[in-house]
Design an enzyme around this catalytic site. Structure first.
Site, PDB file in Angstrom:
ATOM      1  N   HIS A 462      63.791 -86.966 -55.402  1.00 41.66           N
ATOM      2  CA  HIS A 462      64.524 -85.853 -56.003  1.00 41.66           C
ATOM      3  C   HIS A 462      64.800 -84.731 -55.002  1.00 41.66           C
ATOM      4  O   HIS A 462      64.549 -83.569 -55.299  1.00 41.66           O
ATOM      5  CB  HIS A 462      63.745 -85.277 -57.195  1.00 41.66           C
ATOM      6  CG  HIS A 462      63.477 -86.232 -58.285  1.00 41.66           C
ATOM      7  ND1 HIS A 462      62.464 -86.037 -59.223  1.00 41.66           N
ATOM      8  CD2 HIS A 462      64.074 -87.402 -58.630  1.00 41.66           C
ATOM      9  CE1 HIS A 462      62.454 -87.052 -60.080  1.00 41.66           C
ATOM     10  NE2 HIS A 462      63.419 -87.893 -59.744  1.00 41.66           N
ATOM     11  N   PRO A 463      65.305 -85.008 -53.803  1.00 43.10           N
ATOM     12  CA  PRO A 463      65.568 -83.907 -52.876  1.00 43.10           C
ATOM     13  C   PRO A 463      66.695 -83.009 -53.379  1.00 43.10           C
ATOM     14  O   PRO A 463      67.740 -83.494 -53.821  1.00 43.10           O
ATOM     15  CB  PRO A 463      65.953 -84.621 -51.577  1.00 43.10           C
ATOM     16  CG  PRO A 463      66.510 -85.935 -52.018  1.00 43.10           C
ATOM     17  CD  PRO A 463      65.709 -86.318 -53.237  1.00 43.10           C
TER      18      PRO A 463
END
Length: 533
Positions: A462-463
């Protein structure tokens, strides 16, 4: 079509949305550039097969620098590299985030992005199997389904969570997130429903939309302070895609800042270090990186209806014939949001639970039936960055999350691991637990658990945050209309614009960002929100 009104870089969760919504206007020409290829692989379509894409040509296959607060570990960062981007390789979990998250965005200089503002876009996108309601929509392009063939032990996971004191959640995507419930998923009839399925494929028959795959963006073309196009390489040949109106970067939280930096847009001194001539000073590019770190509590179980050996021919046949069975699983089937200590404004831990042994991103296997109860830190206080390793567009950028830098982050994960054990100690789950595999029952003290967390910590894909949105905050890259500060003809629309990471899986909010971006670009925000409501 070397020239278009809009040139979009990246056919991922956001780019496919933009390609569809912008090309709805037959008077404009839209060009979509994607570095990867098509999304026809069976590992895209079969939900449970998503880890098979890791470390393949469909994966950008990034890794962080040695992380200073995680025993120097380099942490794997998979990113989708095909039509659909990471929505073609993620675990398909439909989670919007907390109303608080979006109100924080607005409070930090992004008016128009509060919960009441973004809810209509979530609803407009949805075709939710549960039907329309105050908080959910039907008739949209995004198929949101209940799980088709959940494993029976996942009901035990829900019931054991309740026995451990976690309330049942009626709708974790509504105004109250806390509690435990099965995940809703991005699927249609037991197969993945990516952004490419939802938005791109229906639009590709339009004559004013062109999609070019295997096109690596090399950088942006600038004329003074105006961005006029995108340079890209395809099959060894370099070309220029000229944009009559705007270029929109939707290459994700790693790719979008990389393209800006390669174009000379960023911190001037850092650009010079890799031999790039600065064109526009914008030191926030690549800063503010956030992700959700996690690890699993793993247990052997006596229940034999798990995902163990789900790739046997009989399960493949069932999926092929009926789109049902084990291979429709997203691996994580049960979701729980909890607050591990008093005084928190929202959950700090999200549990991903399922009937599988999931360790080292699926690379480590276990010869037997197992479950995972994985605490995930959803409100990290640590911040990292993305920067260039080289002026070569094909060189992977450098990534550092600084995971666990803030002591509260480690404290939350220790509490999450203790609660995972508490869940496993409750009936109806307790009697099915054969033994604790990891961390291992011999690890009891906080110090032992902290050491184990540092040793086994992973990122959950989930960057966000590397092109931060704000009209006034120091270090912002785009304004509240997603226009890059100080430049004309350039916007960023993807997960990189999030000022603060959402509390939960990030695919749904990324699609929402693109839905709203399309309306901002077309100048119809007010009318669209009214219609969507």
């Amino acid at each position: 079509m070397p020239n278009a009104d809009y040139v979009i870089v990246g056919a991922g969760s956001a780019g496919c949305v933009l390609a569809n919504r912008l090309s709805e206007d037959p008077e404009v020409r839209v060009l979509l550039l994607e570095a990867g290829g098509k999304d026809g692989s069976v590992n895209v379509k079969i939900p449970a097969a998503f880890p098979n894409q890791f470390h393949t040509k469909m994966d950008w296959d990034y890794a962080t620098e040695p992380e200073p607060f995680v025993d120097g570990k380099q942490m794997y960062v998979p990113r989708g590299k095909s039509l659909g981007g990471s929505s073609s390789m993620n675990a398909m979990l439909y989670v919007r985030g907390r109303p608080l998250d979006f109100d924080l965005w607005a409070d930090q200089g992004a008016p128009g992005w509060g919960w009441d503002d973004v809810l209509p876009y979530f609803k407009r996108a949805e075709n939710n199997a549960r039907g329309a309601s105050e908080f959910h929509g039907v008739g949209g392009p995004v198929e949101v389904a209940d799980q088709r063939s959940p494993r029976p032990i996942c009901k035990d996971l829900v019931d054991a969570s309740v026995a451990a004191g976690i309330p049942r959640a009626t709708d974790y995507n509504g105004p109250e997130q806390d509690g435990v419930a099965p995940f809703q998923v991005f699927q249609k009839n037991g197969r993945r429903w990516s952004s490419a399925d939802a938005y791109l494929r229906p639009a590709m028959k339009r004559p004013n939309l062109e999609v070019i795959t295997n096109a690596l963006a090399l950088g942006l073309e600038l004329d003074g302070d105006r961005v006029t196009g995108v340079r890209y390489r395809r099959k060894g040949q370099e070309s220029l895609a000229s944009a009559g109106r705007e270029v929109i970067l939707s290459a994700g939280a790693i790719g979008s800042p990389q393209i800006l930096l390669l174009s000379g847009i960023g911190a001037a001194d850092e650009l010079r270090e890799v031999g790039i001539t600065p064109r526009h000073e914008l030191p926030g590019v690549g800063r503010n990186l956030q992700d959700h770190p996690f690890l699993g509590a793993l247990f052997e179980v006596s229940d034999e209806d798990t995902l163990y050996q789900a790739d046997k021919p009989k399960h493949l046949l069932e999926w092929a014939l009926r789109r049902s069975g084990k291979l429709t699983s997203t691996v994580a089937e049960v979701n729980a949001f909890v607050r591990t200590r008093a005084g928190l404004p929202a959950a700090d831990i999200q549990f991903h639970m399922g009937a599988a042994y999931y360790e080292e991103h699926g690379e480590e296997t276990y010869d037997g039936h197992a479950i995972v109860i994985a605490p995930t830190l959803v409100a990290p206080k640590s911040r990292g960055r993305v920067w260039l390793s080289s002026s070569d567009p094909e060189a992977k950028p450098r990534i550092l999350t600084n995971s666990l830098e803030h002591p509260d982050d480690l404290q939350s994960l220790v509490a999450g691991m203790r609660l995972a054990r508490e869940i496993a100690a409750q009936e109806p789950l307790k009697s099915k637990i054969v033994k604790e595999l990891k961390p291992g029952k011999e690890l009891v003290s906080d110090e032992d658990l902290e050491d184990d967390i540092r040793k086994r910590l992973m990122l959950i894909y989930h960057p966000v945050g590397t092109c931060r949105m704000s009209d006034d905050a120091e270090g912002a890259v785009v304004d509240s209309e997603l226009r890059v500060h100080g430049l004309q003809g350039l916007r960023v629309a993807d997960a990189s614009i999030m000022p603060v990471i959402t509390g939960g899986n990030t695919n749904a909010p990324t699609m929402m960002i693109a839905e709203r971006a399309a309306d901002l670009i077309r100048g119809r925000v007010g009318a669209a929100v009214g219609a969507a409501s």
